[in-house]
Design a protein around this motif. Sequence first.
Motif, PDB file in Angstrom:
ATOM      1  N   UNK A   1      56.217  11.377 123.917  1.00 39.07           N
ATOM      2  CA  UNK A   1      55.547  11.161 122.624  1.00 39.07           C
ATOM      3  C   UNK A   1      54.338  10.245 122.786  1.00 39.07           C
ATOM      4  N   UNK A   2      54.504   9.188 123.560  1.00 40.64           N
ATOM      5  CA  UNK A   2      53.409   8.243 123.764  1.00 40.64           C
ATOM      6  C   UNK A   2      52.244   8.899 124.490  1.00 40.64           C
ATOM      7  N   UNK A   3      52.547   9.697 125.519  1.00 42.80           N
ATOM      8  CA  UNK A   3      51.484  10.382 126.255  1.00 42.80           C
ATOM      9  C   UNK A   3      50.753  11.372 125.361  1.00 42.80           C
ATOM     10  N   UNK A   4      51.496  12.039 124.516  1.00 39.65           N
ATOM     11  CA  UNK A   4      50.884  13.011 123.594  1.00 39.65           C
ATOM     12  C   UNK A   4      49.968  12.313 122.596  1.00 39.65           C
ATOM     13  N   UNK A   5      50.447  11.184 122.091  1.00 36.33           N
ATOM     14  CA  UNK A   5      49.639  10.429 121.142  1.00 36.33           C
ATOM     15  C   UNK A   5      48.359   9.908 121.805  1.00 36.33           C
ATOM     16  N   UNK A   6      48.494   9.418 123.025  1.00 41.87           N
ATOM     17  CA  UNK A   6      47.321   8.916 123.749  1.00 41.87           C
ATOM     18  C   UNK A   6      46.312  10.027 124.023  1.00 41.87           C
ATOM     19  N   UNK A   7      46.815  11.253 124.245  1.00 41.23           N
ATOM     20  CA  UNK A   7      45.911  12.371 124.502  1.00 41.23           C
ATOM     21  C   UNK A   7      45.107  12.743 123.262  1.00 41.23           C
TER      22      UNK A   7
ATOM     23  N   UNK B   1      52.471  13.330 132.373  1.00 35.47           N
ATOM     24  CA  UNK B   1      51.130  13.715 132.825  1.00 35.47           C
ATOM     25  C   UNK B   1      51.049  15.204 133.137  1.00 35.47           C
ATOM     26  N   UNK B   2      52.065  15.743 133.809  1.00 37.65           N
ATOM     27  CA  UNK B   2      52.028  17.156 134.152  1.00 37.65           C
ATOM     28  C   UNK B   2      52.181  18.025 132.912  1.00 37.65           C
ATOM     29  N   UNK B   3      52.975  17.572 131.949  1.00 35.95           N
ATOM     30  CA  UNK B   3      53.142  18.313 130.701  1.00 35.95           C
ATOM     31  C   UNK B   3      51.829  18.348 129.934  1.00 35.95           C
ATOM     32  N   UNK B   4      51.194  17.187 129.817  1.00 36.04           N
ATOM     33  CA  UNK B   4      49.931  17.107 129.078  1.00 36.04           C
ATOM     34  C   UNK B   4      48.867  17.971 129.734  1.00 36.04           C
TER      35      UNK B   4
END
Length: 212
Positions: free
Chosen positions: A92-98, A56-59
Amino acid sequence: MRSLSCVLVREGPSDDWFLPVVLQRALQDMCRERFPACGEVQEIRSLPEAGNQHPDSVVRAIEAELGTFDVALYHHDGAPPGKSDLVIKRMREAWQEAGYREPLVPVVPVRETEAWLLADPEAIRTALRVRKLPEPGFEPERVHSVLRPKEEFEAIVRQVAGRKATGEHGVRDYVIRVGTTVQIDVLRRVPAFRDWWDEMIEALERLGYQHG
C-alpha cells in the motif's frame, strides 16, 4: 455506459485457476447491485511476471500496464497474519508513493485461496457431479478456521474422484468448475471476502462509477 477493467497480481500459478473467474463474477454482481451504469466487467488479466512479495517489482510490472485498467487487485494469502499484514502494508505504501490514479485493492484469503473454495459445498458437489459429499461442509463464516484448506479440498476430490483426479490437471479442472459455480452471496459471508468486497465498492465510488 462504463466498463470496468482490472489486473490481478496473484501469489501462485494455481491462484489463476480460481481468482480471475470468481472475482469477475463477483464484480458483475457488484455492478448490477451498486453500479448499474457499469455495463461491462471485462475479463480480469493476471500479471504473473509481477511476483507479489516485493513492492518494487509489483509497481514496475503494473506501471507497464497503466492506461489499460481501472483497478489493480493485489492477492496475498493472509497467513501468517504478522507476515501478510506487513507485506500488504508495504505494498500500500509503495502504491501511494508511486502516485497512481488507479486504486489498489488487496485480495487476502486467510491461509490460502482454497479457503474460499470450501465456502460453498453445493458448488463443490456440482463440480464433482455427485449428490452428496463425503464430509459435511464448512460454514462460510468459519471457513478460515480450516488450517490447510488446499489439502482439505484435495482430500475431498480424492475421496470422490479417486487419486488420479488429484494430479495437477485434475485439481485444476475442479477448481475452475467451483469458480464458475460458487455462489457469490455465499462468499460474501466469508469475512475476508467481505473485506475485499467492501474495499472494492469504496474504490469504484472513488472512481465515480456510481455516477456512470
